[in-house]
Design a protein around this motif. Structure first.
Motif, PDB file in Angstrom:
ATOM      1  N   UNK A 184     -73.093  34.745 -95.609  1.00 26.56           N
ATOM      2  CA  UNK A 184     -73.779  33.468 -95.486  1.00 26.56           C
ATOM      3  C   UNK A 184     -74.778  33.537 -94.333  1.00 26.56           C
ATOM      4  N   UNK A 185     -75.866  32.787 -94.461  1.00 22.95           N
ATOM      5  CA  UNK A 185     -76.880  32.716 -93.414  1.00 22.95           C
ATOM      6  C   UNK A 185     -76.945  31.280 -92.888  1.00 22.95           C
ATOM      7  N   UNK A 186     -77.833  31.027 -91.948  1.00 21.29           N
ATOM      8  CA  UNK A 186     -77.948  29.678 -91.380  1.00 21.29           C
ATOM      9  C   UNK A 186     -78.284  28.661 -92.469  1.00 21.29           C
ATOM     10  N   UNK A 187     -77.633  27.508 -92.423  1.00 24.82           N
ATOM     11  CA  UNK A 187     -77.955  26.437 -93.357  1.00 24.82           C
ATOM     12  C   UNK A 187     -79.342  25.889 -93.045  1.00 24.82           C
ATOM     13  N   UNK A 188     -80.051  25.400 -94.065  1.00 24.90           N
ATOM     14  CA  UNK A 188     -81.406  24.870 -93.831  1.00 24.90           C
ATOM     15  C   UNK A 188     -81.483  23.880 -92.672  1.00 24.90           C
ATOM     16  N   UNK A 189     -80.483  23.021 -92.542  1.00 30.99           N
ATOM     17  CA  UNK A 189     -80.511  22.001 -91.488  1.00 30.99           C
ATOM     18  C   UNK A 189     -80.399  22.596 -90.087  1.00 30.99           C
ATOM     19  N   UNK A 190     -79.922  23.842 -89.995  1.00 29.03           N
ATOM     20  CA  UNK A 190     -79.711  24.487 -88.693  1.00 29.03           C
ATOM     21  C   UNK A 190     -80.794  25.499 -88.329  1.00 29.03           C
ATOM     22  N   UNK A 191     -81.681  25.812 -89.283  1.00 33.49           N
ATOM     23  CA  UNK A 191     -82.639  26.899 -89.063  1.00 33.49           C
ATOM     24  C   UNK A 191     -83.557  26.631 -87.877  1.00 33.49           C
ATOM     25  N   UNK A 192     -84.140  25.451 -87.811  1.00 34.15           N
ATOM     26  CA  UNK A 192     -85.086  25.165 -86.739  1.00 34.15           C
ATOM     27  C   UNK A 192     -84.432  25.310 -85.365  1.00 34.15           C
ATOM     28  N   UNK A 193     -83.228  24.781 -85.212  1.00 31.93           N
ATOM     29  CA  UNK A 193     -82.509  24.892 -83.937  1.00 31.93           C
ATOM     30  C   UNK A 193     -82.218  26.349 -83.603  1.00 31.93           C
ATOM     31  N   UNK A 194     -81.747  27.100 -84.587  1.00 31.44           N
ATOM     32  CA  UNK A 194     -81.400  28.499 -84.333  1.00 31.44           C
ATOM     33  C   UNK A 194     -82.628  29.352 -84.041  1.00 31.44           C
ATOM     34  N   UNK A 195     -83.746  29.058 -84.700  1.00 30.43           N
ATOM     35  CA  UNK A 195     -84.977  29.799 -84.425  1.00 30.43           C
ATOM     36  C   UNK A 195     -85.499  29.483 -83.020  1.00 30.43           C
ATOM     37  N   UNK A 196     -85.414  28.232 -82.614  1.00 28.62           N
ATOM     38  CA  UNK A 196     -85.828  27.870 -81.255  1.00 28.62           C
ATOM     39  C   UNK A 196     -84.973  28.607 -80.228  1.00 28.62           C
ATOM     40  N   UNK A 197     -83.678  28.642 -80.460  1.00 26.67           N
ATOM     41  CA  UNK A 197     -82.773  29.328 -79.540  1.00 26.67           C
ATOM     42  C   UNK A 197     -83.061  30.826 -79.489  1.00 26.67           C
ATOM     43  N   UNK A 198     -83.335  31.414 -80.655  1.00 29.38           N
ATOM     44  CA  UNK A 198     -83.630  32.840 -80.716  1.00 29.38           C
ATOM     45  C   UNK A 198     -84.911  33.166 -79.946  1.00 29.38           C
ATOM     46  N   UNK A 199     -85.956  32.394 -80.150  1.00 28.37           N
ATOM     47  CA  UNK A 199     -87.221  32.650 -79.465  1.00 28.37           C
ATOM     48  C   UNK A 199     -87.111  32.376 -77.969  1.00 28.37           C
ATOM     49  N   UNK A 200     -86.390  31.324 -77.602  1.00 30.29           N
ATOM     50  CA  UNK A 200     -86.171  31.055 -76.173  1.00 30.29           C
ATOM     51  C   UNK A 200     -85.475  32.228 -75.509  1.00 30.29           C
ATOM     52  N   UNK A 201     -84.440  32.752 -76.164  1.00 29.94           N
ATOM     53  CA  UNK A 201     -83.711  33.916 -75.643  1.00 29.94           C
ATOM     54  C   UNK A 201     -84.641  35.122 -75.529  1.00 29.94           C
ATOM     55  N   UNK A 202     -85.405  35.383 -76.580  1.00 28.75           N
ATOM     56  CA  UNK A 202     -86.267  36.571 -76.640  1.00 28.75           C
ATOM     57  C   UNK A 202     -87.308  36.563 -75.524  1.00 28.75           C
ATOM     58  N   UNK A 203     -87.936  35.423 -75.294  1.00 24.52           N
ATOM     59  CA  UNK A 203     -89.010  35.363 -74.310  1.00 24.52           C
ATOM     60  C   UNK A 203     -88.503  35.475 -72.869  1.00 24.52           C
ATOM     61  N   UNK A 204     -87.205  35.335 -72.678  1.00 25.50           N
ATOM     62  CA  UNK A 204     -86.627  35.486 -71.336  1.00 25.50           C
ATOM     63  C   UNK A 204     -86.212  36.925 -71.040  1.00 25.50           C
TER      64      UNK A 204
END
Length: 243
Positions: free
Chosen positions: A131-151
């Motif tokens: 299973x992958x991220x549910x549609x309702x969670x994608x935006x939050x998870x992508x924001x968290x991933x990019x925030x982590x990456x840029x740090x």
């Protein structure tokens, strides 16, 4: 930036502007489009891919061509050019969505199926049995991933983890692998600490095993090893074009 990468980016820009189909820009476009689409099941050959890129036509063939394969190959060429045009920009959700749009906007089957183009998925999807991220969670998870990456201090290991996490989220209805691998190439071209590479279809099983290792054990050892191997392969292939 390394001398090699400065040379590479300069040649990409010059050869693209000149419509040069004989240099490293064309080689990279063809190699990346062929391998990344082939990993996802494309039936087009390297020769057919080259013909599409060089003159927009396909060789005469007794077999039928799948329209989706042709449309996605052309979309991949456009996505690569968009990646070049935005290389100096920060990696953002909007940039990733636009990459997806370039890849998928001309694909009739996806539009007919009601898939979101250039936007996050509206329906749940899976990677095989995972299973992958549910549609309702994608935006939050992508924001968290990019925030982590840029740090993070950029390294091949960080890039491997970013990719594995991105693929686990699977933010789009289709085209996740291809946008994800374009991000790999983009970021490895952009940052001094990294070396650009293309994941080859010949190494598809190793690539999938690497993603599986992350999903099951949260480790990127196999994926990192593969990326380092592919970086050396791409570097050696590029030496042909250096006079």
């Amino acid at each position: 930036m390394s001398e090699f990468k400065r040379w590479l980016i300069e040649r990409f820009k010059i050869e693209r502007k000149r419509f040069d189909r004989s240099g490293v820009y064309a080689y990279t476009q063809r190699a990346m489009a062929y391998n990344s689409n082939k990993i996802e099941g494309s039936t087009l050959t390297p020769e057919q891919t080259a013909s599409l890129f060089d003159n927009g036509t396909l060789p005469v063939n007794d077999d039928y061509y799948r329209a989706k394969d042709v449309e996605e190959m052309n979309g991949h060429f456009l996505m690569f050019n968009y990646m070049l045009d935005t290389l100096e920009e920060k990696l953002t959700e909007n940039l990733i969505k636009q990459m997806h749009y370039e890849l998928k906007s001309g694909v009739f089957e996806d539009r007919a199926n009601g898939y979101a183009i250039g936007d996050y998925k509206k329906r749940p999807n899976m990677i095989g049995m995972y299973k992958t991220a549910l549609p309702k969670d994608v935006e939050t998870e992508m924001k968290q991933l990019l925030d982590w990456y840029h740090k993070q201090e950029k390294s091949m290991k960080i890039l491997a983890e970013f990719h594995a996490r991105y693929e686990s989220i699977h933010p789009f209805q289709d085209g996740n692998g291809r946008t994800g691998r374009m991000i790999l190439f983009r970021e490895s071209l952009k940052y001094d600490e990294l070396v650009p590479f293309i994941i080859l279809d010949d190494d598809r099983s190793k690539y999938l095993e690497g993603l599986k290792e992350f999903r099951e054990h949260h480790k990127v050892d196999q994926l990192l090893e593969l990326m380092q191997k592919e970086a050396e392969t791409y570097y050696q292939e590029c030496q042909y074009f250096i006079s």
